[in-house]
Design an enzyme around this catalytic site. Structure first.
Site, PDB file in Angstrom:
ATOM      1  N   ASP A   1     -30.517  35.063 -12.632  1.00  0.00           N
ATOM      2  CA  ASP A   1     -31.306  34.440 -11.877  1.00  0.00           C
ATOM      3  C   ASP A   1     -30.596  34.486 -10.287  1.00  0.00           C
ATOM      4  OD1 ASP A   1     -32.989  32.736 -10.230  1.00  0.00           O
ATOM      5  OD2 ASP A   1     -33.136  31.453 -11.211  1.00  0.00           O
TER       6      ASP A   1
ATOM      7  N   LYS B   1     -32.719  35.861   0.095  1.00  0.00           N
ATOM      8  CA  LYS B   1     -32.981  36.261  -0.668  1.00  0.00           C
ATOM      9  C   LYS B   1     -34.178  36.517  -0.015  1.00  0.00           C
ATOM     10  CE  LYS B   1     -35.683  35.956  -4.694  1.00  0.00           C
ATOM     11  NZ  LYS B   1     -35.538  34.932  -6.521  1.00  0.00           N
TER      12      LYS B   1
ATOM     13  N   GLU C   1     -39.395  36.215 -12.645  1.00  0.00           N
ATOM     14  CA  GLU C   1     -39.219  35.151 -12.931  1.00  0.00           C
ATOM     15  C   GLU C   1     -39.577  33.970 -13.309  1.00  0.00           C
ATOM     16  OE1 GLU C   1     -38.724  33.567  -8.898  1.00  0.00           O
ATOM     17  OE2 GLU C   1     -36.829  34.905  -8.416  1.00  0.00           O
TER      18      GLU C   1
ATOM     19  N   ASP D   1     -42.721  26.647  -9.552  1.00  0.00           N
ATOM     20  CA  ASP D   1     -41.381  26.796  -9.131  1.00  0.00           C
ATOM     21  C   ASP D   1     -41.230  26.253  -8.782  1.00  0.00           C
ATOM     22  OD1 ASP D   1     -38.884  27.749  -8.692  1.00  0.00           O
ATOM     23  OD2 ASP D   1     -39.256  29.567  -9.464  1.00  0.00           O
TER      24      ASP D   1
END
Ligand code: AMP
Length: 595
Positions: A9, A70, A147, A169
């Site tokens: 992840d 990211k 994800e 999330d």
């Protein structure tokens, strides 16, 4: 030696690596921790730092530290780190390389292949950049998966007819909500929405603002002091994490600043209630996104079968409460929300490698535990309102506390009732213990009492209550708290009408549906007419039965509908005997369906 594929992840705030070994998924530690901060930096002497060490220096040396890379993936850009500039792929590769190394040390063999997760909304360019980062780190990326798909795999959301799940999330710096359809081995993301500049870091920032204001009011401004701000940032996050389990957090930073040669210390208590008011606007935004995603999938809330929580910031109780109220179901949080995506990636990796995977086993409590207090139930003040502290399916061991208030001026004692069960009316749950604190201070109503529930893996429940102002404390330990209590115990508990004479009041009762909880004239439990209590209990039972309708099979659903109608008719007739028998039948049916 088999060719192991690792699951990664690669997160905005933290990254994790997991693997399935002997059929069991396991998160691999890096530098002694399961979360590797996604931060890369150069030390004074030019040494490369990845993870916690880089994170530690961020506040002091932002010019040679890179975080949240990211967010830049897929952009044709370079970011500066010390004297040189690097592409987002190169920075991400450094994080991936650290994870790869940790896996190799742990497994004692080279690792060359990985499954990496990306957000559902990532474009092709962002996915390709992630793949390239893997390549630069010496990893063949055998698959990129979404994800939310990984989260669904970790939860083994699988159903022959398929299931529709919502994955919420909320990480450190990003928020994503996805509606996913899972059927057998195929997972389809139906819609996703979010804000990639919203997360737990914003919660920290609100606390930092509060601390800065507090210091400014005393004539000190820490904003220009990098090291003081670094300490406040750390303290704010720690306070936020404390407030996920406790009603107050004490923030203490000694020698934070210097003014005219004298040290300035910070000492401030933050109440969960005040903190929740600070973050409320963010939560509202996330709930709007939830509705946009559900609509975008062409669905309504009632079409959702499950809600999964992912990301560290979902440990915030208010997040769970708001989501539960909006979606009318308890979100699942039993797989560690920080590790759930990496776990799912490892499971996907094992499937690709042809390795058998057992389910992710987590020790959770099978029941909810709580106490009772005067609050609002079904729109009316009710002295036995259930106040859950440890919710069903919470991973154990766990400790949670909440704050309550005394009801009367000069109230010198309280009785704390401990219940096991799910019903909003505590009297419909099983009382598994009670204790009394005597000798409280002679002060007006509203004396704060902090009650703490700790449940261990052996089912031993420790409950303590403490007068906040003095520390006066009483406690009880209940063995076998997670055993299912029998019908007899349930009946006995219901019969205990003398309980809670001096009850206490639930302080968290500030939500719209609990407004007015403060009982102005301090009405005690015994003043509530028995009949009204029966009616309140009956309505609560009907609500509970209605919640079960969705998951019941056709036969059980018919029985439930009949039971609900019988209770409703009895309520309309205002006939206590008919009501008692209808309630008993419906309660039996629910008990049977739940066991
Ligand atoms: P993630 O990006 O999923 O690793 O989530 C990291 C975020 O979760 C950070 O903002 C953390 O401060 C936050 N976090 C971690 N633990 C907790 C907790 N117990 N309560 C609230 N937030 C938490």
């Amino acid at each position: 030696m088999s060719d192991i594929i690792i699951g990664i992840d690669l997160g905005t705030t933290n990254s994790e690596v997991a693997v399935v070994q002997d059929g069991v998924s396991r998160v691999i530690e890096v530098d002694g921790a399961r979360l590797l901060p996604s931060v890369v930096g150069l030390a004074d002497d030019g040494t490369l730092l990845v993870g916690q060490a880089a994170r530690n220096q961020f506040a002091l040396y932002p010019e040679r530290t890179v975080r949240s890379i990211k967010r830049r993936m897929g952009e044709d850009t370079k970011v500066a780190m010390g004297p040189e500039s690097y592409t987002p792929q190169e920075i991400s590769a450094l994080i991936l390389k650290r994870l790869k190394q940790a896996a190799e040390v742990d497994l004692g063999q080279p690792v060359t292949r990985a499954v990496i997760t990306v957000p559902a909304y990532f474009s092709d360019a962002q996915r390709q950049a992630t793949r390239d980062a893997g390549g630069l780190a010496g990893l063949e990326v055998v698959r990129i998966i979404n994800e939310p798909t990984a989260a669904a795999l970790a939860y083994e959301v699988d159903h022959p007819q398929g299931k529709t799940i919502l994955v919420y999330d909320l990480g450190g710096g990003t928020f994503d909500v996805s509606v996913v359809r899972v059927a057998r081995d195929v997972t389809e993301v139906l819609a996703s929405h979010g804000n990639n500049h919203l997360g737990g870091d914003d919660f920290d920032d609100r606390i930092i603002d509060h601390l800065v204001e507090h210091l400014r009011a005393q004539g000190h401004d820490p904003r220009a002091e990098r090291s003081a701000m670094a300490r406040l940032t750390r303290a704010a996050e720690a306070a936020k994490i404390t407030l996920s389990d406790a009603p107050f957090a004490l923030i203490q930073e000694e020698y934070l600043l210097e003014r005219d040669g004298a040290p300035v210390h910070l000492s401030l208590e933050l109440a969960r209630e005040d903190y929740e008011a600070m973050i409320e606007p963010y939560l509202r935004e996330t709930l709007e996104a939830v509705h946009i995603a559900v609509n975008g999938a062409g669905l309504t809330v009632s079409d959702l079968d499950e809600v999964l929580l992912v990301g560290g910031a979902t440990r915030t109780p208010l997040v769970q409460q708001r989501l539960e109220a909006a979606l009318r179901m308890q979100p699942r949080a039993e797989v560690d929300p920080d590790l759930c995506v990496a776990t799912g990636a490892a499971i996907q990796a094992a499937v690709i490698a042809g390795v058998q995977v057992a389910s992710v086993l987590v020790d959770v409590t099978p029941y909810t535990f709580g106490t009772s207090a005067l609050s609002i139930l079904n729109g009316e003040p009710y002295p036995y309102t259930y106040c859950p502290l440890i919710r069903k399916n919470t991973p154990i061991p766990v400790t949670k506390s909440d704050v309550f208030e005394t009801m009367h001026d000069g109230q010198r004692s309280i009785i704390v009732q401990v219940y096991q069960g799910e019903d909003p009316d505590a009297l419909n749950n099983t009382e598994i213990g009670s204790f009394r604190i005597d000798g409280l201070s002679d002060v007006p109503a509203g004396n704060l009492i902090i009650t703490t529930f700790s449940l261990d893996v052996n089912g031993i429940l420790h409950v303590s209550s403490r007068e906040k102002r003095t520390g006066l404390e009483a406690q009880i330990t209940i063995d076998n708290a997670t055993a299912r209590f029998t019908g007899d115990a349930l009946t006995a508990a219901r019969d205990r009408l003398s309980a809670l004479i001096d009850g206490y009041e639930y302080e968290g009762a500030t939500d719209a549906d609990q407004d007015g909880a403060t009982d102005a004239d301090g009405t005690a439990a015994g003043d509530v007419a028995g009949e009204r209590r029966e009616a309140v209990a009956a309505r609560a039972l009907v609500e509970k039965a209605e919640r079960l309708l969705g998951e019941a099979n056709a036969q059980d659903r018919d029985d439930l509908v009949d039971g609900i109608e019988a209770v409703r008719d009895a309520l309309a007739q205002d006939d206590p005997r008919t009501l008692e028998s209808a309630v008993a039948q419906l309660a039996d049916l629910i008990f049977y369906l739940e066991s």
